[in-house]
Each structure stands twice: as C-alpha cells, then as structure tokens.
Enzyme design. Structure first.
Site, PDB file in Angstrom:
ATOM      1  CB  SER A 258      -0.943  -0.069   1.198  1.00  0.00           C
ATOM      2  OG  SER A 258      -2.061   0.703   0.934  1.00  0.00           O
ATOM      3  CG  HIS A 399      -5.664  -2.501   0.457  1.00  0.00           C
ATOM      4  ND1 HIS A 399      -4.944  -2.161  -0.662  1.00  0.00           N
ATOM      5  CD2 HIS A 399      -5.150  -1.763   1.479  1.00  0.00           C
ATOM      6  CE1 HIS A 399      -4.059  -1.241  -0.342  1.00  0.00           C
ATOM      7  NE2 HIS A 399      -4.153  -0.991   0.956  1.00  0.00           N
TER       8      HIS A 399
HETATM    9  C1  GTR Z   1      -5.490   4.462   1.643  1.00  0.00           C
HETATM   10  C2  GTR Z   1      -4.883   5.271   0.541  1.00  0.00           C
HETATM   11  C3  GTR Z   1      -4.149   4.383  -0.405  1.00  0.00           C
HETATM   12  C4  GTR Z   1      -3.287   3.355   0.298  1.00  0.00           C
HETATM   13  C5  GTR Z   1      -3.847   2.897   1.617  1.00  0.00           C
HETATM   14  C6  GTR Z   1      -2.844   2.260   2.596  1.00  0.00           C
HETATM   15  O1  GTR Z   1      -6.243   5.225   2.518  1.00  0.00           O
HETATM   16  O2  GTR Z   1      -5.920   5.967  -0.113  1.00  0.00           O
HETATM   17  O3  GTR Z   1      -3.408   5.160  -1.327  1.00  0.00           O
HETATM   18  O4  GTR Z   1      -2.002   3.769   0.406  1.00  0.00           O
HETATM   19  O5  GTR Z   1      -4.413   3.910   2.337  1.00  0.00           O
HETATM   20  O6  GTR Z   1      -1.689   2.636   2.660  1.00  0.00           O
HETATM   21  O7  GTR Z   1      -3.287   1.394   3.339  1.00  0.00           O
END
Ligand code: GTR
Length: 421
Positions: A258, A399
């Site tokens: 991420s 994610h």
């Molecule tokens: C989210 C963000 C993403 C990603 C994520 C993370 O809120 O919008 O770009 O990086 O966080 O790092 O878990």
C-alpha cells in the site's frame, strides 16, 4: 442579509462541487481516453536506441518524478551510528537468528533513531533478504514477546497527536499475518523491517518531525513528502546493512504494501543498490497508472494525504492528462532489476488493471535492456502469476498482504537468486 445568503449559497455549491469531484470512478467504460508518455522517447523527441541512451533518458524521467511527484530527497551528509540492541540465536522456535539494531542518524545537532528488526535463517549464509517498512511497529510484525517496542513512539504518542493505540504493547503481533516470518525463513530468505513512523510519522505535521527535521531546508513545491521520506529511510537501513557482515547486500529485495509499496517503488527507483522491488497493492502514486482516473486519483490522494507527495503533484489534481510522467515510468526506473507488482481483485481503489497496465507499458524498457518481454497483454486470471523480470499477479480478496502473495514473491525470487524452491 441578502449578500450573506448569496455568499452562503456560493460556499455550499462550491463545497458540493468540490466533494463531488473526488467521487471515484469504478466503471471501466468511463475511463477517459489517455496518452501515456513514452519512456523510450527523449524530451526532445529523439528515440532511445541503446542501453547508453537509456541511462540518459532514465535521468530525465527520474528528475520529473522528483520534481513533480515525490519531491527531492536530500543527500545524506550526516553520520550514521549503529548499536546492536539484542541478539537471539534460536528465534522462531529455533529456525532463525534474530537481532535488533538501533540506527542513529546524526546531522549537526539533530538526531533521529530507527529500530531495525532482522531475522535470518539460522544455518545459511548470504541469503536474499526482504527489507520493508511496517505500519505498526517492529513488535507488531512478530509474535515473539520480547521484540522491542520503540521508545520514541511510546514517549511521543500524545505530542504527535497519533490517535490510535499503536504505542500500546497490545499491538504485539498485530501485523504478523502480513509478515509470515516462519515461512520466509524456512524458504531461505531473511527479513529486515523498520517502523515507518520511526522514519516519518504519518500525518500532516508541517514536516517538523521524522527525518525531515534533520535538515534545515527551506521547503518549496518540490520538497520531499512522507513517501519519499520512507523511501529515504529504507536507503539508510541499506547503508547499515552494508556494514553488517551477516548480510549479502547484493540480494536485498525492497518490498512494501500500500502506501509502503509506493515507498518501496520510489526507494527501488532512487537507490540502485536494491536488487529487486516488490509492490503489494500500492495503487495510486505507486504502481497504478494515474491517467486512467480509476479508483483513487491524484486529486483524492493529495486531498486525503497532503503530506505524502510534493506540492507540485497537486497541480495534477483532476488534471492527470497534464502529468509529464505516469507510473509505468516509475517501474521502468527499476529496470533491468526485477520488479514484482501484485494486486487484489477486491481492491478497486488501487486499480488492479492500472497496476497491470503499468507492467505492460514498462516492458519496452526492460526489453531494450535485454530482459525479455512482459508476457501478458491482458489481465491474467486470478492466482495465475505472470513471472519474468517484470512479474504480476492478482489474487482474490481484499487490500492486504497474504501468504499467497509472499509465496509468489518467494517463488520468483528463489529462481532469480538461484535458491532451491
Ligand atoms: C489508503 C490510501 C491508499 C493506500 C492505503 C494504505 O487510505 O488511499 O493510497 O495507500 O491507504 O496505505 O493502506
């Protein structure tokens, strides 16, 4: 009174329009037509024909990313001290050696320290090693109850306005599923990790803490943000690894998930000592193409996280078509070293297809450098990795970093570093 009402109406309409503009598109048919910059054409329009040409073109692309996206990171002119805080020979039920190292970065009268947690297989030498930042502290990566909780964090928690409970020892093991240490060690790899908040706390603080405050640079629209700082911190860890006789620094794989995947990509682009780069669900400003405007966009990321990128990046909020670079070129900066990009099918916010297409459009650079073509032109089915110097997979689910992701990285890296599978 009438005037006041008009002003009020103006502000309401304005804020509605503004909020509206950051609504994410998840409809493939609404992806606008876009033209990507060609990494193999120089700024003056001449084609890049040789490896030598590429080194020059690479500088052009790198400078654009510095100036327009991540910001310029300062050269490290300070001194780095290291201290072994702990050693354990029979870690992880006897299969690993573990150590914790405190790195002290000193610049003039300013100092900052980072704790590095390292696990190596007990009985092998010269192993490839995954290096990455973690989100919750080194003690959160491991379930071993004697891994240190960084003091910087406990002491500063209130001052830093960090509202979650990361400093709490209850966070121990919280992130362990993302770091399957036993599996990694059993397959003949090492792991080194550092808490990203030790490098730069993740909130918009005016850059008065973390590694930014080591430097007296007057900030402008090209100054480094937090993503660049995390990447820079990974390079300082690499400086340390170069002094550690137990580490083979020719085999360090920088990886991240991420926002930390964005940092791993920039670290791999900026520091060619990293032998391989892994981007796990890095999304917008990481591996995903910005010009597709799918899921998270330049505008939404700059709005939600104004401290991540340089201020110039905001020029492209809702104006992605004007960006002089796109993220396939970030991957191309890693060439000819391997880069592994991974997506999760339910992670539409990170635009899996945009991450895949970055691999496709980075391929010509790898081909020019003799690395063979990225072998897919359409998204592969789930759980069907496309392996090569550019590798890609998309797995089912959300994610996250899973054991499946790690197994794919290790399968590829085992072959690349000629380990037994
Ligand atoms: C989210 C963000 C993403 C990603 C994520 C993370 O809120 O919008 O770009 O990086 O966080 O790092 O878990």
């Amino acid at each position: 009174m009438k005037k006041l009402t008009l002003i009020l109406i103006f502000f309401i309409v304005h804020s509605c329009l503004f909020a509206q503009s950051f609504v994410a598109n998840y409809d493939e048919s609404k992806v606008p037509p876009y033209t990507l910059p060609d990494p193999l054409i120089f700024k003056d329009g001449k084609p890049v024909k040789s490896k030598k040409d590429w080194r020059k073109r690479r500088k052009e692309i790198f400078s654009l990313f510095e100036k327009e996206v991540f910001g310029y990171s300062p050269q490290w002119i300070g001194s780095t001290k290291s201290e072994i805080l702990s050693r354990k020979d029979g870690a992880l039920n006897g299969i690993a050696k573990r150590k914790e190292v405190r790195l002290e970065l000193v610049n003039g009268n300013k100092t900052i320290s980072l704790n590095i947690l390292i696990y190596l297989p007990k009985n092998s030498k010269d192993v490839p090693l995954f290096l990455g930042c973690n989100f919750n502290g080194n003690h959160a990566v491991s379930t071993e109850t004697d891994v240190l909780i960084p003091d910087s964090w406990v002491g500063n928690d209130k001052n830093l306005h960090i509202t979650d409970h990361r400093a709490n020892p209850e966070g121990r093991g919280k992130e362990a599923s993302r770091w399957p240490l036993k599996e990694i060690i059993s397959r003949g790899f090492g792991v080194a990790t550092v808490y990203y908040g030790d490098i730069d706390p993740d909130f918009d603080d005016g850059f008065n803490n973390g590694v930014h405050q080591l430097f007296d640079v007057k900030r402008d629209s090209t100054s480094w943000g937090s993503v660049a700082a995390w990447a820079w911190g990974l390079s300082r860890v690499m400086d340390y690894l170069e002094t550690d006789r137990e580490i083979n620094t020719g085999k360090v794989i920088v990886m991240g998930h991420s926002r930390l995947g964005k940092a791993a990509l920039w670290a791999g682009a900026a520091d060619e000592r990293f032998a391989m780069v892994v981007s796990n669900n890095s999304g917008c400003g990481g591996a995903a193409l910005s010009k597709r405007i799918f899921g998270e966009t330049v505008g939404s990321i700059n709005n939600a996280f104004p401290h991540w990128y340089c201020m110039n990046f905001r020029k492209y909020n809702q104006k992605e078509e004007l960006l002089p670079v796109d993220q396939h070129e970030l991957l191309s900066l890693i060439a000819p070293r391997p880069v592994y990009v991974a997506s999760a099918a339910e992670d539409a916010w990170a635009d899996p297809k945009g991450e895949f297409l970055s691999c496709v459009f980075a391929s010509p650079v790898y081909e020019l450098l003799g690395e063979g073509k990225f072998s897919a032109s359409d998204m592969p089915p789930l759980n069907t990795p496309v392996l090569g110097t550019i590798s890609y997979h998309v797995r089912p689910g959300k994610h996250d970093v899973t054991l499946y992701d790690w197994n794919c990285y290790m399968d590829f890296a085992s072959g690349y570093f000629k380990l037994k599978r």
